[in-house]
Every structure is written in structure tokens, then in C-alpha cells.
Scaffold this motif. Structure first.
Motif, PDB file in Angstrom:
ATOM      1  N   SER A 135      30.092 -37.484  20.567  1.00 59.74           N
ATOM      2  CA  SER A 135      30.211 -36.374  19.841  1.00 59.74           C
ATOM      3  C   SER A 135      29.102 -35.300  19.904  1.00 59.74           C
ATOM      4  CB  SER A 135      30.694 -36.667  18.364  1.00 59.74           C
ATOM      5  OG  SER A 135      32.179 -37.078  18.324  1.00 59.74           O
ATOM      6  N   LEU A 136      27.777 -36.209  20.197  1.00 61.22           N
ATOM      7  CA  LEU A 136      26.464 -35.497  20.422  1.00 61.22           C
ATOM      8  C   LEU A 136      26.063 -35.097  21.505  1.00 61.22           C
ATOM      9  CD1 LEU A 136      24.407 -34.864  18.169  1.00 61.22           C
ATOM     10  CD2 LEU A 136      23.185 -36.776  18.723  1.00 61.22           C
ATOM     11  N   CYS A 137      26.207 -35.955  22.831  1.00 61.06           N
ATOM     12  CA  CYS A 137      25.672 -35.347  24.124  1.00 61.06           C
ATOM     13  C   CYS A 137      26.701 -35.440  24.891  1.00 61.06           C
ATOM     14  CB  CYS A 137      24.432 -36.558  24.441  1.00 61.06           C
ATOM     15  SG  CYS A 137      25.017 -38.223  24.746  1.00 61.06           S
ATOM     16  N   GLY A 138      28.239 -35.400  24.629  1.00 59.57           N
ATOM     17  CA  GLY A 138      29.207 -35.306  25.417  1.00 59.57           C
ATOM     18  C   GLY A 138      29.510 -34.079  25.808  1.00 59.57           C
ATOM     19  N   VAL A 188      32.054 -46.276  23.964  1.00 60.57           N
ATOM     20  CA  VAL A 188      33.081 -47.125  23.174  1.00 60.57           C
ATOM     21  C   VAL A 188      32.670 -47.177  21.792  1.00 60.57           C
ATOM     22  CG1 VAL A 188      33.986 -47.877  25.214  1.00 60.57           C
ATOM     23  CG2 VAL A 188      32.148 -49.140  24.092  1.00 60.57           C
ATOM     24  N   TYR A 189      31.405 -46.610  21.647  1.00 66.37           N
ATOM     25  CA  TYR A 189      30.675 -47.025  20.133  1.00 66.37           C
ATOM     26  C   TYR A 189      30.941 -45.914  19.464  1.00 66.37           C
ATOM     27  CZ  TYR A 189      28.500 -51.056  22.244  1.00 66.37           C
ATOM     28  OH  TYR A 189      28.217 -52.355  23.060  1.00 66.37           O
ATOM     29  N   GLY A 190      30.584 -46.179  18.118  1.00 71.01           N
ATOM     30  CA  GLY A 190      30.733 -44.776  17.169  1.00 71.01           C
ATOM     31  C   GLY A 190      30.791 -45.303  15.871  1.00 71.01           C
ATOM     32  N   CYS A 191      31.427 -44.451  14.941  1.00 70.68           N
ATOM     33  CA  CYS A 191      31.253 -44.650  13.383  1.00 70.68           C
ATOM     34  C   CYS A 191      32.615 -44.429  12.687  1.00 70.68           C
ATOM     35  CB  CYS A 191      30.232 -44.018  12.965  1.00 70.68           C
ATOM     36  SG  CYS A 191      29.933 -44.272  10.974  1.00 70.68           S
ATOM     37  N   TYR A 248      37.138 -40.990  12.963  1.00 69.69           N
ATOM     38  CA  TYR A 248      36.177 -41.732  13.634  1.00 69.69           C
ATOM     39  C   TYR A 248      35.218 -40.539  14.309  1.00 69.69           C
ATOM     40  CZ  TYR A 248      39.090 -41.053  17.621  1.00 69.69           C
ATOM     41  OH  TYR A 248      39.995 -40.571  18.630  1.00 69.69           O
ATOM     42  N   VAL A 249      33.956 -40.991  14.591  1.00 74.54           N
ATOM     43  CA  VAL A 249      33.197 -40.298  15.614  1.00 74.54           C
ATOM     44  C   VAL A 249      32.501 -41.064  16.602  1.00 74.54           C
ATOM     45  CG1 VAL A 249      30.926 -38.973  15.505  1.00 74.54           C
ATOM     46  CG2 VAL A 249      32.375 -38.941  13.704  1.00 74.54           C
ATOM     47  N   ARG A 250      32.627 -40.932  17.994  1.00 73.89           N
ATOM     48  CA  ARG A 250      32.305 -41.436  19.197  1.00 73.89           C
ATOM     49  C   ARG A 250      30.731 -41.083  19.059  1.00 73.89           C
ATOM     50  NH1 ARG A 250      37.033 -39.556  21.249  1.00 73.89           N
ATOM     51  NH2 ARG A 250      38.534 -41.558  21.934  1.00 73.89           N
ATOM     52  N   LEU A 251      29.779 -42.106  19.148  1.00 70.00           N
ATOM     53  CA  LEU A 251      28.452 -42.001  19.386  1.00 70.00           C
ATOM     54  C   LEU A 251      27.788 -43.101  20.255  1.00 70.00           C
ATOM     55  CD1 LEU A 251      27.590 -40.957  15.651  1.00 70.00           C
ATOM     56  CD2 LEU A 251      27.684 -39.494  17.409  1.00 70.00           C
ATOM     57  N   HIS A 252      26.871 -42.929  20.988  1.00 67.11           N
ATOM     58  CA  HIS A 252      26.269 -43.630  21.955  1.00 67.11           C
ATOM     59  C   HIS A 252      25.105 -44.509  20.915  1.00 67.11           C
ATOM     60  CE1 HIS A 252      27.069 -41.049  25.494  1.00 67.11           C
ATOM     61  NE2 HIS A 252      27.313 -42.357  26.150  1.00 67.11           N
ATOM     62  N   ALA A 253      25.257 -45.671  21.380  1.00 64.88           N
ATOM     63  CA  ALA A 253      24.403 -46.699  20.259  1.00 64.88           C
ATOM     64  C   ALA A 253      23.123 -46.190  20.264  1.00 64.88           C
ATOM     65  CB  ALA A 253      24.421 -47.939  21.036  1.00 64.88           C
ATOM     66  N   GLU A 271      33.028 -44.334   9.525  1.00 63.28           N
ATOM     67  CA  GLU A 271      32.763 -43.692   8.245  1.00 63.28           C
ATOM     68  C   GLU A 271      32.587 -42.490   8.308  1.00 63.28           C
ATOM     69  OE1 GLU A 271      30.289 -46.765   5.852  1.00 63.28           O
ATOM     70  OE2 GLU A 271      30.118 -47.420   7.793  1.00 63.28           O
ATOM     71  N   CYS A 272      32.510 -41.702   9.472  1.00 63.55           N
ATOM     72  CA  CYS A 272      32.368 -40.336   9.578  1.00 63.55           C
ATOM     73  C   CYS A 272      33.758 -39.680  10.160  1.00 63.55           C
ATOM     74  CB  CYS A 272      31.186 -40.210  10.565  1.00 63.55           C
ATOM     75  SG  CYS A 272      29.598 -40.635   9.950  1.00 63.55           S
ATOM     76  N   SER A 273      33.890 -38.570  10.090  1.00 59.12           N
ATOM     77  CA  SER A 273      35.163 -37.950  10.798  1.00 59.12           C
ATOM     78  C   SER A 273      34.630 -36.391  11.207  1.00 59.12           C
ATOM     79  CB  SER A 273      36.159 -37.502   9.858  1.00 59.12           C
ATOM     80  OG  SER A 273      35.520 -36.983   8.771  1.00 59.12           O
ATOM     81  N   SER A 274      35.361 -36.222  12.535  1.00 54.58           N
ATOM     82  CA  SER A 274      34.784 -35.069  13.508  1.00 54.58           C
ATOM     83  C   SER A 274      36.256 -34.615  14.152  1.00 54.58           C
ATOM     84  CB  SER A 274      34.032 -35.266  14.220  1.00 54.58           C
ATOM     85  OG  SER A 274      33.474 -34.442  15.155  1.00 54.58           O
ATOM     86  N   GLY A 275      36.305 -33.210  14.207  1.00 53.50           N
ATOM     87  CA  GLY A 275      37.596 -32.685  14.975  1.00 53.50           C
ATOM     88  C   GLY A 275      38.808 -33.499  14.190  1.00 53.50           C
ATOM     89  N   GLY A 276      39.037 -33.532  13.259  1.00 54.76           N
ATOM     90  CA  GLY A 276      40.394 -33.955  12.750  1.00 54.76           C
ATOM     91  C   GLY A 276      40.723 -35.485  12.865  1.00 54.76           C
ATOM     92  N   GLN A 277      39.704 -36.216  13.429  1.00 50.88           N
ATOM     93  CA  GLN A 277      39.550 -37.694  13.533  1.00 50.88           C
ATOM     94  C   GLN A 277      38.787 -38.404  12.492  1.00 50.88           C
ATOM     95  OE1 GLN A 277      41.730 -38.833  15.907  1.00 50.88           O
ATOM     96  NE2 GLN A 277      42.001 -36.911  17.088  1.00 50.88           N
TER      97      GLN A 277
END
Length: 358
Positions: A316-319, A328-331, A341-346, A333-339
Motif C-alpha cells: 500500500s505504500l511503495c506498490g 505477504v506482510y501487512g497489518c 487489512y493493509v499490505r506493507l513490506h516488512a 489492525e489498519c484498513s485501506s481501500g475498503g479492506q
């Protein structure tokens, strides 16, 4: 005596500061329209402006032999007859003593009779002169121009208005004591001490005038200062250099603005975003795989989303560039784009994402 009469005339007819009394009868013919006079800039507010006549006209200091075509309009102004009883005390009295040129010992007042008769006003057509001077230049090597410039405090002026007598007239002065009968008859046999005086002024004598200051540019262009607040003189090299510097600053500012616009267009292009993200990601890859602890104190937990049935996808940050960098990593406890969860590099996207939320 003539000076005292012309000063009194200006005081009564045109005491606005623009009309100037002619200082000397012998130079009265040098104050005609288009004549040049010089004005000495005063060094303090206590000193009055001083004008000096010259034997030149405006045409004499211009390049070329072409005559000036601007016309002069004339009309009758008034019929002037004045009898004034002037006191000799104070500063004005001292000046009056110098002006009348009379033996005033034992006197405290002076009676002045000025019979100018019908006087006419002659005005230069300044708008026509301005149009004409737009295609003319000053001869910078003319002696009057060169010497006025070298003096520094001398300003060239052109006479634009003159007031003249129409017939032969007379001036008479009598010195006496206040309260005594002031006489205007001149009887030299009864006044051996020279306490009475009379002179005859020829017709068409200029008694007052007004001027416009001239501003001479370095390239010879000539401006007539018609606005009350404008000042004449000579353009200095510093002023020209300042204008050149201002032009250079404006040019540099324009170049900087163009470069700024180019940079802004570049930074908003997809190629720039891709390169920036790639460089940022490559540098981040050399960092430890464990997020900075102090950024995540009392924060969210990084998890492997595959263990929670969330497929691999773009960060969600650099993609966000054309190269879809996935993780495959993320959080959870956060939400983004109606999901939920949030995919974030480690490293380092997880920490940067949550740091921006603080």
C-alpha cells in the motif's frame, strides 16, 4: 527696486510656488518660453530655490538644426497698479533693503508704487513639445549640459510661461517713517540723499515666469518633468546599472520558475515515481528485517497475511508505480481501500506507514 516690485507682483498674483519673479531687469529678456535656466538644488530646507538665466534656448542643446515647432499662446492677464507700504523690520525687511537699492537710514518703511499696466501671459504648448522631443536627443557635449552635469547639484529647466508688460511703465520708491505721508512724487532737488527713486521699464519686459525641470538620460533622451512631484537632473551610471541588475534578476527568476515547472512535471511522471520507489526499496532492502522497535511501541503488530487467508498483493505504500511491488506482510489492525487489512513490506514500509499515523 525692480526685484522688489516683481516679488510683490508674484506675491499678489501667483503665490502658489510655481510663478517666479524675474530677479534682474538687465536679464528680463532671458526668461522667454523655451529659454533655458538653471536651478541650484538647495542644501537645506531653509534656503530658497535659486534660478540663474543662460544665453541658450532648448533648441541649442538638441542634436540637429531643426527648429522647435511647439507654439506659444498669449492672452491678456490683468491690469496691474499697486501701491504698497512695506515695513523694514525682520528678515523680510533686510531682504527688502537689498532689493530697493536705496538709502534707508533713519527710515522704518518703504512705499513702492508699481504701475505695470496691462500685462499678458505667454504659455508654451507643452503637449506639442513633448511629442516633438520624443524623436530628439540632447547633445551631451554641449557646454551647458556638460557643466551642469559636472556641478552635480545643478538642474536644467525650460521656461514654459512668462508674464510681460505691454507698454512702458514706471516704478517709484520712497523711504520714510511710519505715520508720515508717503509720497510717490520724485523730486530730486528735495531728496539729495537719494531717499526717493524712480525707474522707467520698457514695454514687453518679462516680470515673472515659470519653468519645468528637465531630466537628461545617459543615451541623450530628454524628459520634461510636468508632474509636480517629479524632479529633473541627470541619469547616473548607478541608476543604469541598477536597472541592468534588476533585468538580470528578473531573467534569473524567470529561468528558475521554468526550471521549477520542469522539475514539477518530472516529479509527477510515472517514470520518476518508479525510479524513486525502486531506489528507496533497494536501500531499504539492505536494512534489518526487523522493524524499529521505538517506532512500534504500543503500536500495531506486523503479521504474515498468508496465515490469515489474505493473498500476496501490492504494498500500500511503495506498490503504486507501474512495477507492482508485492508483499505477504501487512497489518490487520489498519484498513485501506475498503479492506480490513493493509499490505506493507516488512522494512521499511510498515514503520513508515504507522509513523505517518501518529
Amino acid at each position: 527696486m525692480f526685484t522688489a516690485a516683481t516679488k510683490n507682483f508674484v506675491r499678489q498674483v501667483g503665490d502658489t510656488g510655481r510663478l517666479i519673479p524675474v530677479p534682474s531687469l538687465s536679464e528680463a529678456d532671458r526668461y522667454q518660453p523655451l529659454s533655458l535656466v538653471t536651478r541650484r538644488r538647495k542644501r537645506s530646507f531653509l534656503k530658497k530655490r535659486g534660478f540663474a538665466s543662460t544665453p541658450f534656448s532648448l533648441k541649442d542643446i538638441l542634436v540637429g538644426e531643426k527648429e522647435i515647432q511647439a507654439g506659444v499662446s498669449s492672452y491678456q492677464l490683468l491690469n496691474y497698479e499697486d501701491k504698497s507700504d512695506l515695513m523694514l523690520n525682520g528678515r523680510s525687511g533686510n531682504q527688502l533693503i537689498n532689493d530697493v537699492g536705496l538709502n534707508l537710514s533713519g527710515s522704518d518703511s518703504v512705499a513702492v508704487k508699481a504701475s505695470f499696466g496691462i500685462v499678458t501671459k505667454h504659455e508654451l504648448e507643452v503637449p506639442s513639445l513633448l511629442r516633438e522631443l520624443s524623436s530628439r536627443k540632447v547633445d551631451l557635449d554641449h557646454c551647458l549640459v556638460r557643466q551642469s552635469k559636472e556641478r552635480g547639484r545643478s538642474v536644467l529647466c525650460v521656461v514654459v510661461e512668462s508674464i510681460r508688460t505691454t507698454r512702458q511703465c514706471s516704478l517709484s520708491v520712497h523711504a520714510g517713517m511710519r505715520g508720515a505721508t508717503m509720497r510717490f512724487q520724485i523730486d530730486n532737488s528735495r531728496n539729495p540723499g537719494g531717499r526717493d527713486k524712480a525707474i522707467v521699464i520698457p514695454a514687453h519686459t518679462t516680470i515673472a515666469f515659470s519653468v519645468c525641470e528637465l531630466f537628461v538620460c545617459l543615451d541623450g533622451r530628454l524628459d520634461i518633468c510636468v508632474a509636480p512631484e517629479s524632479q529633473g537632473g541627470f541619469e547616473r551610471e548607478q541608476e543604469s546599472s541598477t536597472e541592468t541588475l534588476s533585468e538580470a534578476v528578473r531573467h534569473q527568476s524567470g529561468s528558475f520558475l521554468k526550471r521549477s515547472q520542469t522539475f514539477e512535471e518530472l516529479t509527477h511522471s510515472d517514470a520518476y515515481v518508479d525510479d524513486m520507489v525502486a531506489d528507496y526499496y533497494e536501500k531499504a532492502a539492505s536494512m534489518t528485517d526487523v522493524s524499529t522497535a521505538y517506532l512500534r511501541e504500543q503500536g500495531h503488530t506486523r503479521v504474515n497475511l498468508l496465515k490469515h487467508s489474505v493473498p500476496k498483493g501490492p504494498c500500500s505504500l511503495c506498490g503504486l508505480g507501474s512495477q507492482r511491488r508485492e508483499t505477504v506482510y501487512g497489518c490487520l489492525e489498519c484498513s485501506s481501500g475498503g479492506q480490513k487489512y493493509v499490505r506493507l513490506h516488512a522494512v521499511p514500509c510498515f514503520d513508515l506507514w504507522h509513523k505517518s499515523l501518529r
